[in-house]
Design an enzyme around this catalytic site. Structure first.
Site, PDB file in Angstrom:
ATOM      1  N   ASP A  12       0.734  -1.275   0.102  1.00 42.95           N
ATOM      2  CA  ASP A  12       0.119  -0.081   0.049  1.00 42.95           C
ATOM      3  C   ASP A  12       0.842   1.280  -0.031  1.00 42.95           C
ATOM      4  OD1 ASP A  12      -2.278   1.583   0.338  1.00 42.95           O
ATOM      5  OD2 ASP A  12      -1.773   1.708   2.452  1.00 42.95           O
ATOM      6  N   CYS A  13       0.340   2.336  -0.449  1.00 44.66           N
ATOM      7  CA  CYS A  13       1.267   3.570  -0.481  1.00 44.66           C
ATOM      8  C   CYS A  13       0.977   4.608   0.756  1.00 44.66           C
ATOM      9  CB  CYS A  13       0.961   4.278  -1.633  1.00 44.66           C
ATOM     10  SG  CYS A  13       2.133   5.581  -2.079  1.00 44.66           S
ATOM     11  N   ASP A  14      -0.181   5.163   0.834  1.00 42.66           N
ATOM     12  CA  ASP A  14      -0.552   5.922   2.046  1.00 42.66           C
ATOM     13  C   ASP A  14      -0.515   5.548   3.332  1.00 42.66           C
ATOM     14  OD1 ASP A  14      -1.044   8.606   0.155  1.00 42.66           O
ATOM     15  OD2 ASP A  14      -2.454   7.349  -0.606  1.00 42.66           O
ATOM     16  N   ASP A 166      -1.851  -0.514   6.090  1.00 47.12           N
ATOM     17  CA  ASP A 166      -2.206  -0.094   7.372  1.00 47.12           C
ATOM     18  C   ASP A 166      -3.746   0.210   7.625  1.00 47.12           C
ATOM     19  OD1 ASP A 166      -2.190   2.072   5.380  1.00 47.12           O
ATOM     20  OD2 ASP A 166      -2.417   3.444   6.815  1.00 47.12           O
TER      21      ASP A 166
HETATM   22 MG   LIG Z   1      -2.999   3.201   3.327  1.00 45.95          MG
END
Ligand SMILES: [Mg+2]
Length: 240
Positions: A12-14, A166
């Site tokens: 995942d990025c963010d 996250d």
């Molecule tokens: Mg995220």
């Protein structure tokens, strides 16, 4: 679940590669509050983390009972102070440099935002063109579509993928895709209880320091008990 070494890491990025969630949630809360939909940054994190912007705006409009301005998304982008504030997650570059496994990014953000944020923080070279956005699929997280697309394009079966996430929506999406997933709790937006929530949603382990990921990958191939202990958040979950 049978433990095998993953053949593909799906990041995942963010909130995982870049520490963007506090900035994004603050800008979203400020912009909505100015329009008359009262929201705090904390509420924005709790309600909308890990979900694509179109899905967030649809939820807000449904709850509010009125349509948002047509230029709302553009207004948000204009206000996001990413260029000035955005940082790579601490230790991410060194961790990525040391990982020999194939890797890609699967994010709820738009493709140009993913690419821009990774370039800005110096992480783009680790992924080449292997970037996948929710705008490429019909349904964003928590649906499995985006992760399945990433696996297909990278020519790896879902069972050989390991996702790093996250958000609850992201963990649910990975599990729905038939993938193993570990939770990252080192982002500035995380708080007490989030590690337990990620485990309850289906993450097989949690970690809070990027340099613990390679050790955790070894643990994934050995024992569940061990991996749950590696990188266990200290401050974030103490007493939780
Ligand atoms: Mg995220």
């Amino acid at each position: 679940m049978k433990r095998v070494t993953p053949a593909l890491l799906v990041f995942d990025c963010d909130g995982v590669l870049v520490d963007s969630e506090p900035i994004a949630s603050r800008v979203l809360a400020e912009t909505l509050t100015e329009l008359g939909f009262s929201l705090t940054p904390r509420q924005a994190i709790d309600r909308y983390t890990g979900i694509s912007l179109p899905a967030v705006l649809a939820q807000v409009a449904a709850e509010w009972g009125r349509a948002l301005p047509t230029d709302f998304a553009a207004r948000l982008r204009d206000r996001q102070a990413f260029a000035a504030e955005l940082q790579a997650m601490a230790g991410a570059a060194a961790m990525l440099a040391g990982l020999a496994l194939p890797k890609c990014v699967a994010s709820s953000g738009k493709l140009d935002k993913i690419r821009g944020n990774l370039a800005l923080t110096g992480l783009l070279p680790y992924f080449a063109a292997h970037l996948f956005s929710a705008e490429m699929v019909a349904r964003g997280k928590p649906a499995p579509d985006l992760f399945l697309l990433a696996a297909e394009r990278m020519a790896v079966s879902p069972a050989r993928c390991l996702v790093i996430e996250d958000s609850i929506a992201g963990v649910q999406a990975a599990r729905a895709a038939g993938m193993r997933v570990v939770g990252f709790t080192g982002g500035a937006h995380m708080r007490s209880g989030d590690a337990e929530a990620l485990l309850a949603a289906g993450a097989s382990a949690v970690f809070s320091r990027m340099h613990d990921l390679p050790r955790l990958l070894d643990g994934q191939a050995r024992s569940r008990r061990h991996t749950r202990l590696v990188g266990r958040p200290c401050a974030a979950t103490a007493g939780a």
